[in-house]
Motif scaffolding. Structure first.
Motif, short mmCIF file in Angstrom:
data_model
loop_
_atom_site.label_atom_id
_atom_site.label_comp_id
_atom_site.label_asym_id
_atom_site.label_seq_id
_atom_site.Cartn_x
_atom_site.Cartn_y
_atom_site.Cartn_z
N SER A 75 0.86 -1.18 0.00
CA SER A 75 0.00 0.00 0.00
C SER A 75 0.90 1.24 0.00
O SER A 75 2.07 1.13 -0.35
N HIS A 76 0.35 2.40 0.37
CA HIS A 76 1.14 3.63 0.27
C HIS A 76 1.08 4.46 1.55
O HIS A 76 0.13 4.35 2.32
N VAL A 77 2.11 5.31 1.74
CA VAL A 77 2.15 6.17 2.93
C VAL A 77 1.82 7.62 2.60
O VAL A 77 1.68 8.43 3.51
N ASP A 78 1.70 7.95 1.32
CA ASP A 78 1.41 9.35 0.98
C ASP A 78 -0.10 9.61 1.02
O ASP A 78 -0.91 8.68 0.95
N SER A 79 -0.44 10.87 1.17
CA SER A 79 -1.86 11.26 1.29
C SER A 79 -2.18 12.41 0.35
O SER A 79 -1.28 13.05 -0.21
N ASN B 17 4.11 7.46 -4.12
CA ASN B 17 3.25 8.41 -4.85
C ASN B 17 1.98 7.80 -5.45
O ASN B 17 1.70 7.95 -6.63
N GLU B 18 1.18 7.16 -4.60
CA GLU B 18 -0.08 6.62 -5.08
C GLU B 18 -1.08 7.74 -5.36
O GLU B 18 -1.83 7.70 -6.31
N GLY C 253 2.15 2.45 -11.95
CA GLY C 253 1.99 2.63 -13.40
C GLY C 253 3.30 2.44 -14.14
O GLY C 253 3.32 1.90 -15.26
N VAL C 254 4.40 2.86 -13.53
CA VAL C 254 5.72 2.70 -14.15
C VAL C 254 6.19 1.24 -14.02
O VAL C 254 6.59 0.61 -15.00
N VAL C 255 6.12 0.71 -12.80
CA VAL C 255 6.66 -0.63 -12.53
C VAL C 255 5.89 -1.70 -13.32
O VAL C 255 6.47 -2.67 -13.79
N CYS C 256 4.59 -1.51 -13.48
CA CYS C 256 3.76 -2.52 -14.17
C CYS C 256 3.61 -2.18 -15.66
O CYS C 256 2.86 -2.85 -16.37
N ASN C 257 4.29 -1.12 -16.10
CA ASN C 257 3.99 -0.54 -17.41
C ASN C 257 3.92 -1.53 -18.56
O ASN C 257 2.98 -1.50 -19.35
N GLU C 258 4.90 -2.41 -18.66
CA GLU C 258 4.91 -3.29 -19.85
C GLU C 258 3.79 -4.32 -19.85
O GLU C 258 3.53 -4.95 -20.87
N TYR C 259 3.10 -4.48 -18.73
CA TYR C 259 1.99 -5.44 -18.65
C TYR C 259 0.63 -4.77 -18.86
O TYR C 259 -0.38 -5.44 -19.04
N ALA D 165 -12.99 3.10 -6.51
CA ALA D 165 -11.77 3.91 -6.57
C ALA D 165 -10.66 3.12 -7.24
O ALA D 165 -10.67 1.89 -7.22
N GLY D 166 -9.69 3.82 -7.80
CA GLY D 166 -8.51 3.18 -8.36
C GLY D 166 -7.48 2.91 -7.27
O GLY D 166 -7.42 3.65 -6.28
N HIS D 167 -6.71 1.85 -7.40
CA HIS D 167 -5.66 1.50 -6.45
C HIS D 167 -4.48 0.91 -7.20
O HIS D 167 -4.65 0.38 -8.30
N ASP D 168 -3.30 0.94 -6.58
CA ASP D 168 -2.12 0.33 -7.21
C ASP D 168 -2.40 -1.13 -7.57
O ASP D 168 -1.87 -1.64 -8.57
#
Lengths: 420, 420
Positions: A80-84, A125-126, A139-145, A366-369
């Motif tokens: 998950s993420h720590v940013d808000s 940066n979620e 979005g970057v890490v999963c980009n090629e999929y 909602a959208g999520h990573d």
């Protein structure tokens, strides 16, 4: 069945709530800010204490991993993420990190045997609040999929060039370099190293609470489309221009918003949600008839056929002139419904049943990573109910008990996945 | 009958159009800016050339006066402004100054006898585009004669403290000191020194053009009221919050705007004008249901009874809840209809008839310095027709012929006043 500790969960919720305390019960904790770094440091300290290995990838995503008993087994990750957002709450994102930490600590404390390495992960940066877009780093890490239409919105070079919405100068790439959290590209989440992913999150809606339930077994992230509706009128003086000659773009827009509500409601799909959140009027002066108004419409539903029907209604505005103004409907983006892995959804459901948690199936509006990770490896989500359905605001709240119950579901679902 | 020179009017229109040329056929000429000073210098040069005496008052209002044959007669003044809105046109305001200059030049060139001193005046900061509010300096100069409710909005010390909307730092008072155009308080327009005031202005609406006419004999400035309508809802996530639980402040506002149009139109007053020019939504993000929306409504009509009926409709929004949102209606300001001096209106009408100008009676929906001056001394206005009714924008246009025709009406009306 194992259970997470209410006391330890409460303590973590309180502690993380200090990092970026905005003074009205919530937080502002932009990604890579000093406040976010405090959260990362605390996570690092706690994870090192239980013997986890800390890794960072080149987008500052963090991975704290406990080894498993099978040296060949791939990792099971809870992320998950720590940013808000600005003036957000103490649960969105961070509850997933807290729960993942708590799962690892419980595994160590209770000496729970497990074959697979277990990882508690932080996505950078979620929210995309300071450096847009949201879900940038997944979005970057999963980009090629990812499907082509989505992948193009998360090209690495464009993400690094994304500018701070505050100073309009600093890029995300610069913030990343300065952060001290930039690691190696080979540490990125990948299907050859990871077996499955779980994301625990607050619901951000009132469905569970209204049903008297605590936990949501998430089955999918809803498909959606987002368009802009633009009206072109003629500016003129509010005091001198007779009504009959006016081309009032704001009146056209008001009529269009009412028309959309009427027509979309006629379709009779109670699970459909649609929202006009943004409206821009030009010149936006009380003495001038607006010559241009533009509003957003965001529409979400699981069934692509329903989305298609709504889309046709929105498109239909392009035809008849409202208030003598020309209308233009411009597509922004859309996504298909992302279904989570059936086996993992089953583990979550089973864990909730066995724990006696009050739960139901639910989808994520909602959208999520997790929706990007789902293209890379088996993925699913767990929801903790949100009081009054509020989120992205300081009053956002979920009781410590419900947070702990949800974390326990996560723990047991992960252990079921481990037994595979 | 005397006539102004088409050639000289054309030349002046072209020359003033250079001072602040914004590159798309119009100008940006904020009050006391370098561009406005160029206009003031040109005016000074031309007025000195015909032997006029130049005076400035303490708010940089300028007065160019030709002596009359009667040493005891008070001045007849023709006044307008040289400042513009951002990306305004070449006629609003400046046409009144050009015409006043042309009247004096014609009087000198044709040696027209006149008892009263004749003054061509520039009001400072009519638009209030850089230093709000509009009609600032007439509001100050006429302050002690204005109705209390209006006078309080133009207190001298508050006007001097008004900050630039661009740098948010410089005050109008500072700009005044630096301008080189600050004169003596005793030079202010006053009833003991001035007999009557005329203001020539473009119509800023399409009524004259649609009637095939060139000149408007203005009888009054319409009464009006301005209120804000505010809706308070509940912010929530666009993807997760079911429609049935929403309190969508923007949907409430859209319904309210449509409702106001329906109800106000039912009153059946074709001369009534009402406008929602400004709308503000919070947080104005496409993924968030708006929790607050606030819009303006500006309503104008000659008859106070009609305004009252409309006001009751607007007030009525306060009652029933739209989209489950609380509504608040907040009064901003209002003004009574200001009727111009009957004798002066008669001179304008007579002059137009005798010149054979295509004309009609008309009222002014827009505010002008003349409406404040009307509380101090006998005052009236003349309108030149506006092509397509456009104003406060670069395409604003009135033909040289119509400008000259209107200036000729002004000249002859002033001469009639002089014969009193």
């Amino acid at each position: 069945m194992y259970r997470c500790s209410l006391e330890k969960m409460s303590d973590k919720i309180r502690t993380f709530s200090k990092f970026g305390d905005a003074g009205h019960g919530g937080i502002t904790r932009y990604s890579l800010s000093d406040e976010a770094k405090q959260a990362r440091e605390y996570y690092t300290e706690k994870m090192k204490k239980i013997g986890a290995t800390i890794e960072m990838d080149d987008f500052a995503n963090m991975y704290a991993t406990l080894p498993g008993s099978d040296p060949n087994a791939k990792r099971i990750v809870m992320a998950s993420h720590v940013d808000s957002v600005k003036n957000g709450g103490n649960y969105d994102g961070i509850l997933g990190v807290i729960s993942a930490m708590e799962v690892l600590e419980t595994v160590v404390a209770e000496k729970i045997p497990h074959k697979h390495p277990l990882t508690a992960m932080i996505w950078t940066n979620e929210e995309g609040s300071l450096y847009p877009p949201a879900m940038m780093c997944s979005g970057v890490v999963c980009n090629e999929y990812l499907p082509e239409g989505i992948a193009k919105n998360f090209k690495e070079e464009n993400m690094l060039a994304s500018k701070s919405v505050l100073d309009r100068t600093t890029t995300f790439g610069e913030a990343l370099e300065k952060s001290g959290y930039k690691g190696a590209k080979e540490n990125r989440l990948s299907p050859d190293k990871y077996e499955a992913m779980f994301e625990l999150h607050i619901e951000q809606g009132p469905i569970l609470e209204n049903a008297g339930l605590d936990v949501g077994v998430v089955t999918c992230v809803l498909g959606m489309f987002n368009t802009r509706v633009k009206f072109y009128g003629q500016a003129a003086h509010a005091g001198t221009f007779p009504m009959e000659y006016r081309q009032d773009a704001l009146y056209a827009a008001a009529q269009a918003i009412c028309y959309l509500h009427e027509e979309i409601d006629k379709l009779g799909h109670p699970e459909l949600v649609y929202t006009t959140g943004e409206i821009v009027a030009h010149p936006c002066v009380h003495t001038v008839i607006p010559d241009y108004v533009d509003f957003s419409i965001d529409v979400r539903h699981e069934d692509p056929e329903v989305l298609k029907k709504v889309y046709q209604i929105v498109r239909g505005l392009d035809g008849p002139e409202l208030a003598k103004c020309r209308c233009e409907v411009v597509d922004q983006w859309n996504r298909d419904t992302v279904y989570f892995d059936k086996k993992l959804v089953g583990y979550v459901k089973q864990a909730a049943e066995e724990l006696g948690s009050k739960h139901q199936y639910i989808n994520s509006g909602a959208g999520h990573d997790a929706q990007f990770a789902a293209y890379v490896l088996p993925t699913t989500m767990i929801f903790a109910s949100s009081e009054k359905g509020l989120s992205h605001c300081e009053p956002e709240h979920t009781s410590d008990e419900v947070c702990t119950e949800s974390a326990s579901v996560l723990l047991n679902a992960v252990l079921k996945c481990d037994m595979e």
